[in-house]
Design a protein around this motif. Structure first.
Motif, mmCIF file in Angstrom:
data_model
loop_
_atom_site.group_PDB
_atom_site.id
_atom_site.type_symbol
_atom_site.label_atom_id
_atom_site.label_comp_id
_atom_site.label_asym_id
_atom_site.label_seq_id
_atom_site.Cartn_x
_atom_site.Cartn_y
_atom_site.Cartn_z
ATOM 1 N N ARG A 85 0.838 -1.207 0.000
ATOM 2 C CA ARG A 85 0.000 0.000 0.000
ATOM 3 C C ARG A 85 0.871 1.255 0.000
ATOM 4 O O ARG A 85 0.556 2.250 -0.655
ATOM 5 C CB ARG A 85 -0.938 0.002 1.208
ATOM 6 N N HIS A 86 1.966 1.195 0.746
ATOM 7 C CA HIS A 86 2.877 2.340 0.798
ATOM 8 C C HIS A 86 3.498 2.593 -0.578
ATOM 9 O O HIS A 86 3.633 3.749 -1.001
ATOM 10 C CB HIS A 86 3.957 2.098 1.853
ATOM 11 N N LEU A 87 3.856 1.529 -1.277
ATOM 12 C CA LEU A 87 4.383 1.685 -2.636
ATOM 13 C C LEU A 87 3.336 2.310 -3.557
ATOM 14 O O LEU A 87 3.649 3.188 -4.368
ATOM 15 C CB LEU A 87 4.833 0.336 -3.207
ATOM 16 N N GLN A 88 2.088 1.862 -3.434
ATOM 17 C CA GLN A 88 1.016 2.429 -4.249
ATOM 18 C C GLN A 88 0.821 3.913 -3.946
ATOM 19 O O GLN A 88 0.623 4.720 -4.859
ATOM 20 C CB GLN A 88 -0.295 1.678 -4.012
ATOM 21 N N LEU A 89 0.883 4.263 -2.672
ATOM 22 C CA LEU A 89 0.744 5.675 -2.294
ATOM 23 C C LEU A 89 1.911 6.508 -2.818
ATOM 24 O O LEU A 89 1.721 7.636 -3.279
ATOM 25 C CB LEU A 89 0.648 5.817 -0.774
ATOM 26 N N THR A 90 3.106 5.955 -2.752
ATOM 27 C CA THR A 90 4.273 6.688 -3.244
ATOM 28 C C THR A 90 4.175 6.899 -4.747
ATOM 29 O O THR A 90 4.502 7.974 -5.257
ATOM 30 C CB THR A 90 5.575 5.948 -2.877
ATOM 31 N N GLN A 91 3.712 5.887 -5.457
ATOM 32 C CA GLN A 91 3.527 6.028 -6.905
ATOM 33 C C GLN A 91 2.499 7.128 -7.198
ATOM 34 O O GLN A 91 2.710 7.967 -8.074
ATOM 35 C CB GLN A 91 3.078 4.703 -7.509
ATOM 36 N N ALA A 92 1.397 7.127 -6.458
ATOM 37 C CA ALA A 92 0.370 8.155 -6.650
ATOM 38 C C ALA A 92 0.906 9.537 -6.264
ATOM 39 O O ALA A 92 0.606 10.535 -6.928
ATOM 40 C CB ALA A 92 -0.877 7.814 -5.843
ATOM 41 N N LEU A 93 1.700 9.595 -5.204
ATOM 42 C CA LEU A 93 2.331 10.855 -4.795
ATOM 43 C C LEU A 93 3.219 11.383 -5.913
ATOM 44 O O LEU A 93 3.177 12.570 -6.254
ATOM 45 C CB LEU A 93 3.154 10.643 -3.520
ATOM 46 N N TRP A 94 4.016 10.518 -6.485
ATOM 47 C CA TRP A 94 4.919 10.893 -7.574
ATOM 48 C C TRP A 94 4.116 11.464 -8.744
ATOM 49 O O TRP A 94 4.442 12.517 -9.288
ATOM 50 C CB TRP A 94 5.703 9.666 -7.987
ATOM 51 N N LEU A 95 3.044 10.775 -9.111
ATOM 52 C CA LEU A 95 2.184 11.245 -10.197
ATOM 53 C C LEU A 95 1.534 12.583 -9.822
ATOM 54 O O LEU A 95 1.465 13.501 -10.643
ATOM 55 C CB LEU A 95 1.116 10.195 -10.516
ATOM 56 N N ALA A 96 1.087 12.704 -8.584
ATOM 57 C CA ALA A 96 0.451 13.946 -8.128
ATOM 58 C C ALA A 96 1.417 15.128 -8.205
ATOM 59 O O ALA A 96 1.034 16.230 -8.613
ATOM 60 C CB ALA A 96 -0.068 13.768 -6.700
#
Length: 200
Positions: free
Chosen positions: A135-146
């Motif tokens: 989940r943390h990896l998914q959030l980091t990926q979304a953060l990067w995109l954001a």
């Protein structure tokens, strides 16, 4: 967001040196945008190409705890971290609007993971460490995109969740949801909601 690009460039140079650019997401998830975290990693002589060694994990954990102690008296950071931990153990989607905090505190991803992980170990929560990491990896990926979207549309309000980014344009009264859950455009409360496919 120029500070973010400087941090990302420094991280990319280190990863390129170690032939580990494919591991950018994992390293970012552990606070790799922070010069201090990169120095800890580099001085441990652990490769950026794999998971941190147990010794490096200990060093990162100690550093995350020190950062938590240093910033927990900041009400904004404290609230942000508490909301993050609560959302990690929830099945509901929680959007985070903390891009400026991440830019100001590049260790924030590491602190978030450390605090959620500590909460997972110290309390009875319905989630395992490997699920928390995913989940943390998914959030980091979304953060990067954001962050990339914020750079492109600086006038917009950008939030992110696991595999989802919300782009709010108050002037146009539009909310673009970049998500994997397809929906037809609709209007509610005076805002038009538009679907955009989340990148795979």
């Amino acid at each position: 967001m120029s500070n973010y690009y400087e941090q990302l460039s420094a991280l990319q140079r280190m990863l390129d040196f170690d032939n580990a650019s494919a591991n950018t997401l994992s390293v970012m998830s552990l606070g790799g945008l922070s010069a201090k975290v990169r120095n800890l990693w580099w001085s441990s002589e652990a490769s950026f190409d794999g998971y941190p060694s147990p010794q490096l994990q200990d060093s990162l954990s100690v550093y995350a705890q020190q950062c938590w102690q240093a910033h927990r008296r900041n009400p904004e950071i404290y609230e942000l971290l508490q909301q993050h931990v609560q959302s990690c153990f929830s099945t509901e989607i929680h959007y985070r609007f903390d891009l400026q905090a991440h830019e100001a505190l590049p260790e924030l991803s590491l602190i978030k993971f450390w605090l959620a992980s500590a909460s997972c170990c110290c309390r009875t929560y319905p989630i395992e460490q490997d699920q928390l990491w995913y989940r943390h990896l998914q959030l980091t990926q979304a953060l990067w995109l954001a962050i990339e979207i914020q750079h492109t549309f600086p006038e917009s309000i950008i939030g992110y969740a696991e595999q989802s980014v919300a782009i709010v344009n108050l002037e146009k009264r539009q909310v673009i949801l970049c998500t994997q859950l397809h929906f037809a455009p609709f209007t509610t409360m005076g805002f038009e909601f538009i679907y955009l496919q989340y990148p795979q």
